[in-house]
Write a protein that holds these residues in place. Sequence first.
Motif, PDB file in Angstrom:
ATOM      1  N   ILE A   1       0.843  -1.204   0.000  1.00  0.00           N
ATOM      2  CA  ILE A   1       0.000   0.000   0.000  1.00  0.00           C
ATOM      3  C   ILE A   1       0.875   1.250   0.000  1.00  0.00           C
ATOM      4  CG2 ILE A   1      -1.625   1.341   1.403  1.00  0.00           C
ATOM      5  CD1 ILE A   1      -2.876  -1.340   2.238  1.00  0.00           C
ATOM      6  N   GLY A   2       1.965   1.210   0.765  1.00  0.00           N
ATOM      7  CA  GLY A   2       2.897   2.342   0.774  1.00  0.00           C
ATOM      8  C   GLY A   2       3.509   2.586  -0.598  1.00  0.00           C
ATOM      9  N   ALA A   3       3.834   1.510  -1.310  1.00  0.00           N
ATOM     10  CA  ALA A   3       4.405   1.657  -2.655  1.00  0.00           C
ATOM     11  C   ALA A   3       3.386   2.245  -3.622  1.00  0.00           C
ATOM     12  CB  ALA A   3       4.896   0.305  -3.161  1.00  0.00           C
ATOM     13  N   ILE A   4       2.150   1.777  -3.540  1.00  0.00           N
ATOM     14  CA  ILE A   4       1.105   2.307  -4.425  1.00  0.00           C
ATOM     15  C   ILE A   4       0.836   3.778  -4.114  1.00  0.00           C
ATOM     16  CG2 ILE A   4      -1.351   2.146  -4.976  1.00  0.00           C
ATOM     17  CD1 ILE A   4      -1.042  -0.921  -4.617  1.00  0.00           C
ATOM     18  N   LEU A   5       0.750   4.118  -2.822  1.00  0.00           N
ATOM     19  CA  LEU A   5       0.548   5.518  -2.452  1.00  0.00           C
ATOM     20  C   LEU A   5       1.720   6.382  -2.891  1.00  0.00           C
ATOM     21  CD1 LEU A   5      -1.054   5.354   1.104  1.00  0.00           C
ATOM     22  CD2 LEU A   5      -2.120   6.042  -1.033  1.00  0.00           C
ATOM     23  N   GLY A   6       2.924   5.830  -2.829  1.00  0.00           N
ATOM     24  CA  GLY A   6       4.102   6.571  -3.306  1.00  0.00           C
ATOM     25  C   GLY A   6       4.019   6.878  -4.785  1.00  0.00           C
ATOM     26  N   LEU A   7       3.583   5.899  -5.561  1.00  0.00           N
ATOM     27  CA  LEU A   7       3.446   6.126  -7.006  1.00  0.00           C
ATOM     28  C   LEU A   7       2.348   7.155  -7.308  1.00  0.00           C
ATOM     29  CD1 LEU A   7       3.824   2.489  -8.346  1.00  0.00           C
ATOM     30  CD2 LEU A   7       5.443   4.366  -8.583  1.00  0.00           C
ATOM     31  N   ILE A   8       1.208   7.012  -6.647  1.00  0.00           N
ATOM     32  CA  ILE A   8       0.117   7.975  -6.857  1.00  0.00           C
ATOM     33  C   ILE A   8       0.558   9.382  -6.438  1.00  0.00           C
ATOM     34  CG2 ILE A   8      -2.192   8.643  -6.081  1.00  0.00           C
ATOM     35  CD1 ILE A   8      -2.810   5.639  -5.830  1.00  0.00           C
ATOM     36  N   GLY A   9       1.227   9.466  -5.305  1.00  0.00           N
ATOM     37  CA  GLY A   9       1.708  10.765  -4.831  1.00  0.00           C
ATOM     38  C   GLY A   9       2.731  11.378  -5.776  1.00  0.00           C
ATOM     39  N   ALA A  10       3.613  10.543  -6.312  1.00  0.00           N
ATOM     40  CA  ALA A  10       4.616  11.057  -7.252  1.00  0.00           C
ATOM     41  C   ALA A  10       3.950  11.627  -8.494  1.00  0.00           C
ATOM     42  CB  ALA A  10       5.587   9.945  -7.618  1.00  0.00           C
ATOM     43  N   VAL A  11       2.931  10.966  -9.002  1.00  0.00           N
ATOM     44  CA  VAL A  11       2.214  11.462 -10.187  1.00  0.00           C
ATOM     45  C   VAL A  11       1.499  12.770  -9.866  1.00  0.00           C
ATOM     46  CG1 VAL A  11       0.288  10.958 -11.743  1.00  0.00           C
ATOM     47  CG2 VAL A  11       1.984   9.190 -11.246  1.00  0.00           C
ATOM     48  N   LYS A  12       0.856  12.843  -8.693  1.00  0.00           N
ATOM     49  CA  LYS A  12       0.149  14.078  -8.325  1.00  0.00           C
ATOM     50  C   LYS A  12       1.117  15.238  -8.140  1.00  0.00           C
ATOM     51  CE  LYS A  12      -4.132  12.485  -6.534  1.00  0.00           C
ATOM     52  NZ  LYS A  12      -5.325  13.161  -6.137  1.00  0.00           N
ATOM     53  N   VAL A  13       2.234  14.982  -7.485  1.00  0.00           N
ATOM     54  CA  VAL A  13       3.224  16.042  -7.266  1.00  0.00           C
ATOM     55  C   VAL A  13       3.813  16.475  -8.604  1.00  0.00           C
ATOM     56  CG1 VAL A  13       5.502  16.525  -6.263  1.00  0.00           C
ATOM     57  CG2 VAL A  13       3.750  15.410  -4.894  1.00  0.00           C
TER      58      VAL A  13
ATOM     59  N   SER B   1       2.389  16.353 -11.560  1.00  0.00           N
ATOM     60  CA  SER B   1       1.408  17.139 -12.313  1.00  0.00           C
ATOM     61  C   SER B   1       1.258  18.547 -11.737  1.00  0.00           C
ATOM     62  CB  SER B   1       0.066  16.418 -12.360  1.00  0.00           C
ATOM     63  OG  SER B   1      -0.505  16.356 -11.077  1.00  0.00           O
ATOM     64  N   LYS B   2       1.305  18.683 -10.405  1.00  0.00           N
ATOM     65  CA  LYS B   2       1.234  20.013  -9.792  1.00  0.00           C
ATOM     66  C   LYS B   2       2.481  20.829 -10.129  1.00  0.00           C
ATOM     67  CE  LYS B   2      -1.883  19.700  -5.940  1.00  0.00           C
ATOM     68  NZ  LYS B   2      -2.637  20.914  -6.089  1.00  0.00           N
ATOM     69  N   TRP B   3       3.621  20.163 -10.137  1.00  0.00           N
ATOM     70  CA  TRP B   3       4.878  20.847 -10.433  1.00  0.00           C
ATOM     71  C   TRP B   3       4.879  21.360 -11.868  1.00  0.00           C
ATOM     72  CZ3 TRP B   3       9.963  18.183 -11.905  1.00  0.00           C
ATOM     73  CH2 TRP B   3      11.036  19.073 -11.837  1.00  0.00           C
ATOM     74  N   ASN B   4       4.402  20.530 -12.798  1.00  0.00           N
ATOM     75  CA  ASN B   4       4.334  20.947 -14.196  1.00  0.00           C
ATOM     76  C   ASN B   4       3.287  22.032 -14.421  1.00  0.00           C
ATOM     77  OD1 ASN B   4       6.390  19.499 -15.324  1.00  0.00           O
ATOM     78  ND2 ASN B   4       5.119  17.736 -15.827  1.00  0.00           N
ATOM     79  N   ALA B   5       2.237  22.059 -13.597  1.00  0.00           N
ATOM     80  CA  ALA B   5       1.202  23.081 -13.738  1.00  0.00           C
ATOM     81  C   ALA B   5       1.640  24.407 -13.129  1.00  0.00           C
ATOM     82  CB  ALA B   5      -0.089  22.610 -13.086  1.00  0.00           C
ATOM     83  N   GLY B   6       2.717  24.386 -12.362  1.00  0.00           N
ATOM     84  CA  GLY B   6       3.227  25.622 -11.766  1.00  0.00           C
ATOM     85  C   GLY B   6       2.533  26.015 -10.483  1.00  0.00           C
ATOM     86  N   ASP B   7       1.895  25.073  -9.801  1.00  0.00           N
ATOM     87  CA  ASP B   7       1.225  25.381  -8.530  1.00  0.00           C
ATOM     88  C   ASP B   7       2.252  25.762  -7.470  1.00  0.00           C
ATOM     89  OD1 ASP B   7      -1.289  24.954  -9.509  1.00  0.00           O
ATOM     90  OD2 ASP B   7      -1.483  22.917  -8.706  1.00  0.00           O
ATOM     91  N   GLN B   8       1.838  26.644  -6.572  1.00  0.00           N
ATOM     92  CA  GLN B   8       2.720  27.101  -5.506  1.00  0.00           C
ATOM     93  C   GLN B   8       2.786  26.135  -4.322  1.00  0.00           C
ATOM     94  OE1 GLN B   8       4.642  29.810  -5.762  1.00  0.00           O
ATOM     95  NE2 GLN B   8       3.861  30.089  -7.840  1.00  0.00           N
ATOM     96  N   ASP B   9       1.772  25.309  -4.161  1.00  0.00           N
ATOM     97  CA  ASP B   9       1.733  24.414  -2.991  1.00  0.00           C
ATOM     98  C   ASP B   9       2.292  23.024  -3.292  1.00  0.00           C
ATOM     99  OD1 ASP B   9      -0.339  23.587  -4.599  1.00  0.00           O
ATOM    100  OD2 ASP B   9      -1.693  23.144  -2.935  1.00  0.00           O
ATOM    101  N   THR B  10       3.185  22.914  -4.259  1.00  0.00           N
ATOM    102  CA  THR B  10       3.756  21.616  -4.627  1.00  0.00           C
ATOM    103  C   THR B  10       4.526  21.005  -3.460  1.00  0.00           C
ATOM    104  OG1 THR B  10       3.963  22.389  -6.896  1.00  0.00           O
ATOM    105  CG2 THR B  10       5.217  20.443  -6.312  1.00  0.00           C
ATOM    106  N   SER B  11       5.271  21.826  -2.732  1.00  0.00           N
ATOM    107  CA  SER B  11       6.078  21.283  -1.628  1.00  0.00           C
ATOM    108  C   SER B  11       5.184  20.741  -0.511  1.00  0.00           C
ATOM    109  CB  SER B  11       7.033  22.336  -1.089  1.00  0.00           C
ATOM    110  OG  SER B  11       6.302  23.433  -0.591  1.00  0.00           O
ATOM    111  N   LYS B  12       4.037  21.398  -0.261  1.00  0.00           N
ATOM    112  CA  LYS B  12       3.110  20.894   0.764  1.00  0.00           C
ATOM    113  C   LYS B  12       2.534  19.543   0.367  1.00  0.00           C
ATOM    114  CE  LYS B  12       0.174  24.213   1.480  1.00  0.00           C
ATOM    115  NZ  LYS B  12      -0.940  25.032   1.976  1.00  0.00           N
TER     116      LYS B  12
END
Length: 112
Positions: free
Chosen positions: A62-74, A76-87
């Motif tokens: 479950i930790g590995a799956i959450l890590g992959l999902i989190g990496a994709v979300k982060v 996508s936020k990073w590429n979109a230029g969101d300011q809260d990427t680090s949070k």
Amino acid sequence: MKMKKCKRRSFGCVLRTFALAAAVVTLNYFKAGAQDGNAGIQQANTQVRSYFESGTSLMYAIGAILGLIGAVKVYSKWNAGDQDTSKVAAAWFGSCIFLVVVATIIKSFFGL
């Protein structure tokens, strides 16, 4: 407490006799059940311990799956230029670390 003598076949006498018989049967039942209590507790302990290995492996998965999902979300936020990427990255990374630490502690605590 002084008991009154029962008249034969009176309702109170029958009721007291029934209550006494029920108490004796109940005590004998609990006495017989108490002898198997230790064996039941030992069997439950063995069964629960057998699930820990699978449970910790499931937590790692479950930790590995959450890590992959989190990496994709982060990402996508990073590429979109969101300011809260680090949070968001800290939250997802923290949840994955928490799952791995809990699984490791459970494994070490129960000596698996």
